[in-house]
Design a protein around this motif. Structure first.
Motif, PDB file in Angstrom:
ATOM      1  N   CYS A  32       0.811  -1.221   0.000  1.00  0.00           N
ATOM      2  CA  CYS A  32       0.000   0.000   0.000  1.00  0.00           C
ATOM      3  C   CYS A  32       0.846   1.272   0.000  1.00  0.00           C
ATOM      4  CB  CYS A  32      -0.952   0.007   1.195  1.00  0.00           C
ATOM      5  SG  CYS A  32      -0.158   0.209   2.802  1.00  0.00           S
ATOM      6  N   ASN A  33       2.169   1.097   0.013  1.00  0.00           N
ATOM      7  CA  ASN A  33       3.130   2.196  -0.020  1.00  0.00           C
ATOM      8  C   ASN A  33       3.054   3.113   1.214  1.00  0.00           C
ATOM      9  OD1 ASN A  33       5.376   3.060  -1.477  1.00  0.00           O
ATOM     10  ND2 ASN A  33       4.276   4.851  -2.234  1.00  0.00           N
ATOM     11  N   ALA A  34       2.499   2.606   2.313  1.00  0.00           N
ATOM     12  CA  ALA A  34       2.411   3.392   3.546  1.00  0.00           C
ATOM     13  C   ALA A  34       3.803   3.569   4.148  1.00  0.00           C
ATOM     14  CB  ALA A  34       1.508   2.697   4.555  1.00  0.00           C
ATOM     15  N   LEU A  35       4.045   4.745   4.667  1.00  0.00           N
ATOM     16  CA  LEU A  35       5.276   5.012   5.397  1.00  0.00           C
ATOM     17  C   LEU A  35       5.078   4.492   6.814  1.00  0.00           C
ATOM     18  CD1 LEU A  35       8.030   6.345   5.912  1.00  0.00           C
ATOM     19  CD2 LEU A  35       6.809   8.486   6.315  1.00  0.00           C
ATOM     20  N   LEU A  36       5.887   3.516   7.206  1.00  0.00           N
ATOM     21  CA  LEU A  36       5.760   2.924   8.535  1.00  0.00           C
ATOM     22  C   LEU A  36       6.607   3.657   9.566  1.00  0.00           C
ATOM     23  CD1 LEU A  36       5.823  -0.819   7.502  1.00  0.00           C
ATOM     24  CD2 LEU A  36       3.868   0.694   7.802  1.00  0.00           C
ATOM     25  N   GLY A  37       7.623   4.353   9.123  1.00  0.00           N
ATOM     26  CA  GLY A  37       8.491   5.106  10.019  1.00  0.00           C
ATOM     27  C   GLY A  37       9.945   4.896   9.654  1.00  0.00           C
ATOM     28  N   ASP A  38      10.821   5.525  10.436  1.00  0.00           N
ATOM     29  CA  ASP A  38      12.243   5.345  10.158  1.00  0.00           C
ATOM     30  C   ASP A  38      12.790   4.160  10.951  1.00  0.00           C
ATOM     31  OD1 ASP A  38      13.481   6.280  12.730  1.00  0.00           O
ATOM     32  OD2 ASP A  38      12.520   8.159  12.150  1.00  0.00           O
ATOM     33  N   LYS A  39      13.936   3.647  10.523  1.00  0.00           N
ATOM     34  CA  LYS A  39      14.516   2.446  11.112  1.00  0.00           C
ATOM     35  C   LYS A  39      14.777   2.606  12.607  1.00  0.00           C
ATOM     36  CE  LYS A  39      17.669   0.334   8.527  1.00  0.00           C
ATOM     37  NZ  LYS A  39      18.827   0.185   7.617  1.00  0.00           N
ATOM     38  N   LYS A  40      15.257   3.754  13.027  1.00  0.00           N
ATOM     39  CA  LYS A  40      15.600   3.969  14.436  1.00  0.00           C
ATOM     40  C   LYS A  40      14.346   3.915  15.315  1.00  0.00           C
ATOM     41  CE  LYS A  40      17.938   7.155  17.542  1.00  0.00           C
ATOM     42  NZ  LYS A  40      18.722   8.388  17.640  1.00  0.00           N
ATOM     43  N   THR A  41      13.309   4.634  14.931  1.00  0.00           N
ATOM     44  CA  THR A  41      12.076   4.688  15.719  1.00  0.00           C
ATOM     45  C   THR A  41      11.403   3.324  15.779  1.00  0.00           C
ATOM     46  OG1 THR A  41      11.750   6.987  15.096  1.00  0.00           O
ATOM     47  CG2 THR A  41       9.826   5.816  15.938  1.00  0.00           C
ATOM     48  N   LEU A  42      11.298   2.651  14.652  1.00  0.00           N
ATOM     49  CA  LEU A  42      10.620   1.360  14.617  1.00  0.00           C
ATOM     50  C   LEU A  42      11.373   0.300  15.405  1.00  0.00           C
ATOM     51  CD1 LEU A  42       9.394   1.338  10.937  1.00  0.00           C
ATOM     52  CD2 LEU A  42       8.010   1.627  12.983  1.00  0.00           C
ATOM     53  N   SER A  43      12.699   0.298  15.331  1.00  0.00           N
ATOM     54  CA  SER A  43      13.460  -0.694  16.091  1.00  0.00           C
ATOM     55  C   SER A  43      13.333  -0.430  17.585  1.00  0.00           C
ATOM     56  CB  SER A  43      14.918  -0.737  15.664  1.00  0.00           C
ATOM     57  OG  SER A  43      15.591   0.456  15.987  1.00  0.00           O
ATOM     58  N   LYS A  44      13.258   0.847  17.985  1.00  0.00           N
ATOM     59  CA  LYS A  44      13.076   1.202  19.399  1.00  0.00           C
ATOM     60  C   LYS A  44      11.714   0.718  19.882  1.00  0.00           C
ATOM     61  CE  LYS A  44      13.740   3.876  23.168  1.00  0.00           C
ATOM     62  NZ  LYS A  44      13.407   2.991  24.267  1.00  0.00           N
ATOM     63  N   GLU A  45      10.671   0.896  19.077  1.00  0.00           N
ATOM     64  CA  GLU A  45       9.328   0.449  19.449  1.00  0.00           C
ATOM     65  C   GLU A  45       9.291  -1.069  19.641  1.00  0.00           C
ATOM     66  OE1 GLU A  45       6.655   1.921  16.465  1.00  0.00           O
ATOM     67  OE2 GLU A  45       6.904   3.995  17.103  1.00  0.00           O
ATOM     68  N   ILE A  46       9.966  -1.797  18.770  1.00  0.00           N
ATOM     69  CA  ILE A  46      10.004  -3.256  18.870  1.00  0.00           C
ATOM     70  C   ILE A  46      10.741  -3.669  20.142  1.00  0.00           C
ATOM     71  CG2 ILE A  46      10.890  -5.377  17.806  1.00  0.00           C
ATOM     72  CD1 ILE A  46       8.490  -4.172  16.331  1.00  0.00           C
ATOM     73  N   GLU A  47      11.847  -2.997  20.448  1.00  0.00           N
ATOM     74  CA  GLU A  47      12.593  -3.296  21.670  1.00  0.00           C
ATOM     75  C   GLU A  47      11.732  -3.034  22.898  1.00  0.00           C
ATOM     76  OE1 GLU A  47      16.309  -1.206  21.869  1.00  0.00           O
ATOM     77  OE2 GLU A  47      16.934  -1.958  19.916  1.00  0.00           O
ATOM     78  N   ASP A  48      11.025  -1.910  22.906  1.00  0.00           N
ATOM     79  CA  ASP A  48      10.169  -1.565  24.043  1.00  0.00           C
ATOM     80  C   ASP A  48       9.061  -2.589  24.237  1.00  0.00           C
ATOM     81  OD1 ASP A  48      11.721   0.666  24.502  1.00  0.00           O
ATOM     82  OD2 ASP A  48      10.280   2.089  23.654  1.00  0.00           O
ATOM     83  N   GLU A  49       8.488  -3.067  23.140  1.00  0.00           N
ATOM     84  CA  GLU A  49       7.449  -4.094  23.224  1.00  0.00           C
ATOM     85  C   GLU A  49       8.028  -5.369  23.806  1.00  0.00           C
ATOM     86  OE1 GLU A  49       5.647  -4.718  19.425  1.00  0.00           O
ATOM     87  OE2 GLU A  49       4.939  -2.661  19.293  1.00  0.00           O
ATOM     88  N   GLY A  50       9.236  -5.713  23.408  1.00  0.00           N
ATOM     89  CA  GLY A  50       9.892  -6.908  23.927  1.00  0.00           C
ATOM     90  C   GLY A  50      10.119  -6.814  25.415  1.00  0.00           C
ATOM     91  N   GLU A  51      10.486  -5.636  25.899  1.00  0.00           N
ATOM     92  CA  GLU A  51      10.694  -5.450  27.330  1.00  0.00           C
ATOM     93  C   GLU A  51       9.379  -5.621  28.076  1.00  0.00           C
ATOM     94  OE1 GLU A  51      12.630  -1.731  28.066  1.00  0.00           O
ATOM     95  OE2 GLU A  51      14.312  -2.255  26.791  1.00  0.00           O
ATOM     96  N   GLY A  52       8.305  -5.148  27.515  1.00  0.00           N
ATOM     97  CA  GLY A  52       6.995  -5.314  28.131  1.00  0.00           C
ATOM     98  C   GLY A  52       6.617  -6.779  28.211  1.00  0.00           C
TER      99      GLY A  52
END
Length: 70
Positions: A32-52
């Motif tokens: 769909c060509n959606a912008l999901l975000g930049d690599k730094k922000t998205l990797s941080k979000e994934i790390e934070d979810e993992g900590e949760g």
């Protein structure tokens, strides 16, 4: 770095993740060509979810240990 497995907009797993190491590179959905975000922000979000998730697992183990004692 970990990144999302699928697009938050359409659910597609076909993502365009730049191969270079620049953290400010954007990640897009190929469907769909959606912008999901930049690599730094998205990797941080994934790390934070993992900590949760880790905290939830720890809590469940503590509950199990308490019930074993009773």
């Amino acid at each position: 770095m970990a990144f999302p497995e699928k697009c938050a907009q359409c659910g597609s797993e076909d993502l365009r993740i730049p191969s270079n190491s620049d953290e400010d590179q954007n990640i897009y959905c190929n469907s769909c060509n959606a912008l999901l975000g930049d690599k730094k922000t998205l990797s941080k979000e994934i790390e934070d979810e993992g900590e949760g998730d880790h905290q939830v697992e720890k809590f469940l183990r503590s509950l199990s240990a308490k019930s074993d004692k009773d």
